[in-house]
Motif scaffolding. Structure first.
Motif, PDB file in Angstrom:
ATOM      1  N   ILE A  81       8.828  12.485  -3.827  1.00  0.00           N
ATOM      2  CA  ILE A  81       9.092  11.412  -4.777  1.00  0.00           C
ATOM      3  C   ILE A  81       7.883  10.491  -4.864  1.00  0.00           C
ATOM      4  O   ILE A  81       7.413   9.976  -3.847  1.00  0.00           O
ATOM      5  CB  ILE A  81      10.334  10.604  -4.346  1.00  0.00           C
ATOM      6  CG1 ILE A  81      11.554  11.524  -4.268  1.00  0.00           C
ATOM      7  CG2 ILE A  81      10.578   9.430  -5.289  1.00  0.00           C
ATOM      8  CD1 ILE A  81      12.774  10.887  -3.627  1.00  0.00           C
ATOM      9  N   SER A  82       7.398  10.290  -6.080  1.00  0.00           N
ATOM     10  CA  SER A  82       6.311   9.345  -6.316  1.00  0.00           C
ATOM     11  C   SER A  82       6.899   7.946  -6.411  1.00  0.00           C
ATOM     12  O   SER A  82       7.808   7.694  -7.205  1.00  0.00           O
ATOM     13  CB  SER A  82       5.583   9.703  -7.617  1.00  0.00           C
ATOM     14  OG  SER A  82       4.572   8.751  -7.871  1.00  0.00           O
ATOM     15  N   LEU A  83       6.398   7.054  -5.579  1.00  0.00           N
ATOM     16  CA  LEU A  83       6.842   5.663  -5.612  1.00  0.00           C
ATOM     17  C   LEU A  83       5.702   4.822  -6.168  1.00  0.00           C
ATOM     18  O   LEU A  83       4.618   4.802  -5.606  1.00  0.00           O
ATOM     19  CB  LEU A  83       7.191   5.164  -4.208  1.00  0.00           C
ATOM     20  CG  LEU A  83       8.325   5.872  -3.480  1.00  0.00           C
ATOM     21  CD1 LEU A  83       8.464   5.322  -2.070  1.00  0.00           C
ATOM     22  CD2 LEU A  83       9.626   5.716  -4.245  1.00  0.00           C
ATOM     23  N   ASP A  84       5.962   4.146  -7.277  1.00  0.00           N
ATOM     24  CA  ASP A  84       4.943   3.301  -7.875  1.00  0.00           C
ATOM     25  C   ASP A  84       5.243   1.851  -7.576  1.00  0.00           C
ATOM     26  O   ASP A  84       6.389   1.406  -7.693  1.00  0.00           O
ATOM     27  CB  ASP A  84       4.867   3.535  -9.388  1.00  0.00           C
ATOM     28  CG  ASP A  84       4.311   4.911  -9.715  1.00  0.00           C
ATOM     29  OD1 ASP A  84       3.325   5.316  -9.068  1.00  0.00           O
ATOM     30  OD2 ASP A  84       4.867   5.580 -10.593  1.00  0.00           O
ATOM     31  N   CYS A  85       4.193   1.135  -7.220  1.00  0.00           N
ATOM     32  CA  CYS A  85       4.341  -0.272  -6.876  1.00  0.00           C
ATOM     33  C   CYS A  85       4.440  -1.124  -8.122  1.00  0.00           C
ATOM     34  O   CYS A  85       5.012  -2.192  -8.096  1.00  0.00           O
ATOM     35  CB  CYS A  85       3.144  -0.701  -6.028  1.00  0.00           C
ATOM     36  SG  CYS A  85       3.282  -2.345  -5.330  1.00  0.00           S
ATOM     37  N   GLY A  86       3.884  -0.661  -9.207  1.00  0.00           N
ATOM     38  CA  GLY A  86       3.851  -1.486 -10.406  1.00  0.00           C
ATOM     39  C   GLY A  86       2.604  -2.351 -10.390  1.00  0.00           C
ATOM     40  O   GLY A  86       1.705  -2.160  -9.580  1.00  0.00           O
ATOM     41  N   THR A  87       2.546  -3.294 -11.289  1.00  0.00           N
ATOM     42  CA  THR A  87       1.360  -4.147 -11.368  1.00  0.00           C
ATOM     43  C   THR A  87       1.687  -5.539 -10.871  1.00  0.00           C
ATOM     44  O   THR A  87       2.845  -5.937 -10.774  1.00  0.00           O
ATOM     45  CB  THR A  87       0.854  -4.219 -12.823  1.00  0.00           C
ATOM     46  OG1 THR A  87       1.920  -4.696 -13.642  1.00  0.00           O
ATOM     47  CG2 THR A  87       0.395  -2.852 -13.303  1.00  0.00           C
ATOM     48  N   GLY A  88       0.646  -6.247 -10.577  1.00  0.00           N
ATOM     49  CA  GLY A  88       0.833  -7.626 -10.136  1.00  0.00           C
ATOM     50  C   GLY A  88       0.773  -7.756  -8.628  1.00  0.00           C
ATOM     51  O   GLY A  88       1.007  -6.811  -7.884  1.00  0.00           O
ATOM     52  N   GLU A  89       0.471  -8.940  -8.196  1.00  0.00           N
ATOM     53  CA  GLU A  89       0.357  -9.209  -6.771  1.00  0.00           C
ATOM     54  C   GLU A  89       1.738  -9.263  -6.124  1.00  0.00           C
ATOM     55  O   GLU A  89       2.696  -9.756  -6.706  1.00  0.00           O
ATOM     56  CB  GLU A  89      -0.358 -10.544  -6.572  1.00  0.00           C
ATOM     57  CG  GLU A  89      -0.949 -10.697  -5.199  1.00  0.00           C
ATOM     58  CD  GLU A  89      -1.856 -11.905  -5.119  1.00  0.00           C
ATOM     59  OE1 GLU A  89      -1.708 -12.662  -4.163  1.00  0.00           O
ATOM     60  OE2 GLU A  89      -2.693 -12.062  -6.018  1.00  0.00           O
ATOM     61  N   PRO A 126      14.709  16.815   3.917  1.00  0.00           N
ATOM     62  CA  PRO A 126      13.367  16.257   4.083  1.00  0.00           C
ATOM     63  C   PRO A 126      12.897  15.614   2.780  1.00  0.00           C
ATOM     64  O   PRO A 126      13.088  16.169   1.698  1.00  0.00           O
ATOM     65  CB  PRO A 126      12.507  17.460   4.454  1.00  0.00           C
ATOM     66  CG  PRO A 126      13.305  18.662   4.109  1.00  0.00           C
ATOM     67  CD  PRO A 126      14.731  18.268   4.024  1.00  0.00           C
ATOM     68  N   ILE A 127      12.314  14.433   2.916  1.00  0.00           N
ATOM     69  CA  ILE A 127      11.775  13.723   1.762  1.00  0.00           C
ATOM     70  C   ILE A 127      10.352  13.288   2.086  1.00  0.00           C
ATOM     71  O   ILE A 127      10.098  12.686   3.130  1.00  0.00           O
ATOM     72  CB  ILE A 127      12.617  12.477   1.409  1.00  0.00           C
ATOM     73  CG1 ILE A 127      14.039  12.877   1.014  1.00  0.00           C
ATOM     74  CG2 ILE A 127      11.948  11.683   0.280  1.00  0.00           C
ATOM     75  CD1 ILE A 127      14.959  11.691   0.742  1.00  0.00           C
ATOM     76  N   ALA A 128       9.451  13.622   1.168  1.00  0.00           N
ATOM     77  CA  ALA A 128       8.078  13.129   1.233  1.00  0.00           C
ATOM     78  C   ALA A 128       7.892  12.156   0.080  1.00  0.00           C
ATOM     79  O   ALA A 128       8.531  12.301  -0.969  1.00  0.00           O
ATOM     80  CB  ALA A 128       7.086  14.289   1.120  1.00  0.00           C
ATOM     81  N   VAL A 129       7.054  11.155   0.268  1.00  0.00           N
ATOM     82  CA  VAL A 129       6.778  10.215  -0.813  1.00  0.00           C
ATOM     83  C   VAL A 129       5.282  10.160  -1.080  1.00  0.00           C
ATOM     84  O   VAL A 129       4.465  10.372  -0.183  1.00  0.00           O
ATOM     85  CB  VAL A 129       7.311   8.788  -0.519  1.00  0.00           C
ATOM     86  CG1 VAL A 129       8.815   8.777  -0.386  1.00  0.00           C
ATOM     87  CG2 VAL A 129       6.642   8.188   0.697  1.00  0.00           C
ATOM     88  N   MET A 130       4.957   9.882  -2.345  1.00  0.00           N
ATOM     89  CA  MET A 130       3.573   9.676  -2.765  1.00  0.00           C
ATOM     90  C   MET A 130       3.432   8.199  -3.114  1.00  0.00           C
ATOM     91  O   MET A 130       4.250   7.661  -3.870  1.00  0.00           O
ATOM     92  CB  MET A 130       3.256  10.530  -3.990  1.00  0.00           C
ATOM     93  CG  MET A 130       3.449  12.011  -3.761  1.00  0.00           C
ATOM     94  SD  MET A 130       3.209  12.974  -5.275  1.00  0.00           S
ATOM     95  CE  MET A 130       4.765  12.715  -6.131  1.00  0.00           C
ATOM     96  N   VAL A 131       2.414   7.544  -2.565  1.00  0.00           N
ATOM     97  CA  VAL A 131       2.189   6.124  -2.822  1.00  0.00           C
ATOM     98  C   VAL A 131       0.703   5.859  -3.054  1.00  0.00           C
ATOM     99  O   VAL A 131      -0.155   6.626  -2.609  1.00  0.00           O
ATOM    100  CB  VAL A 131       2.696   5.240  -1.656  1.00  0.00           C
ATOM    101  CG1 VAL A 131       4.205   5.324  -1.512  1.00  0.00           C
ATOM    102  CG2 VAL A 131       2.022   5.599  -0.352  1.00  0.00           C
TER     103      VAL A 131
END
Length: 136
Positions: free
Chosen positions: A55-63, A87-92
């Protein structure tokens, strides 16, 4: 002969999803089901059981942006058709100490930092079935 695995890849980039999906199939790693959005992934997780997920986890924009971990929580809390222990792998984009702690609490088996090569995702999927030989 290893069992056939159904795995979920949640990633917004179409080319990366297609490359990983086709390569995994040609290597006999199993079937990669693709979801471009969290909403599509949630629907797929309700409808089908998976042997593992990346699963790709995106932080989004901004501080001070925060990662959306709700999909991980749904799986781990039994809110999907899959076993809560898959099992779960994440992309960050980047991994802070706090994020790693939260991922560890959710029993994430692997953290993949962006950018990466498609081979890294194939390796993550291959680890979901220990009987699959590494051929790439």
């Amino acid at each position: 002969m290893p069992e056939h695995l159904n795995m979920l890849l949640v990633e917004e980039q179409t080319l990366l999803r297609k490359t990983v999906s086709l390569t995994a199939r040609s290597l006999g790693l199993g079937t990669i089901h693709e979801a471009a959005t969290m909403q599509a992934a949630e629907r797929m997780l309700r409808e089908r059981s998976f042997n593992g997920a990346v699963i790709s986890l995106d932080c989004g924009t901004g501080e001070g942006c925060g990662y959306n971990l709700s999909l991980l929580d749904k799986v781990r809390n039994g809110g999907s058709a899959s076993m809560p222990t898959i099992p779960i792998a994440v992309m960050v984009d980047h991994a802070t100490t706090d994020l790693l702690k939260e991922l560890r609490e959710r029993r994430v088996t692997r953290v993949i930092l962006k950018p990466f090569r498609a081979k890294v995702l194939l390796d993550a999927f291959a680890t979901f079935n220990p009987n699959t030989p590494r051929q790439y």
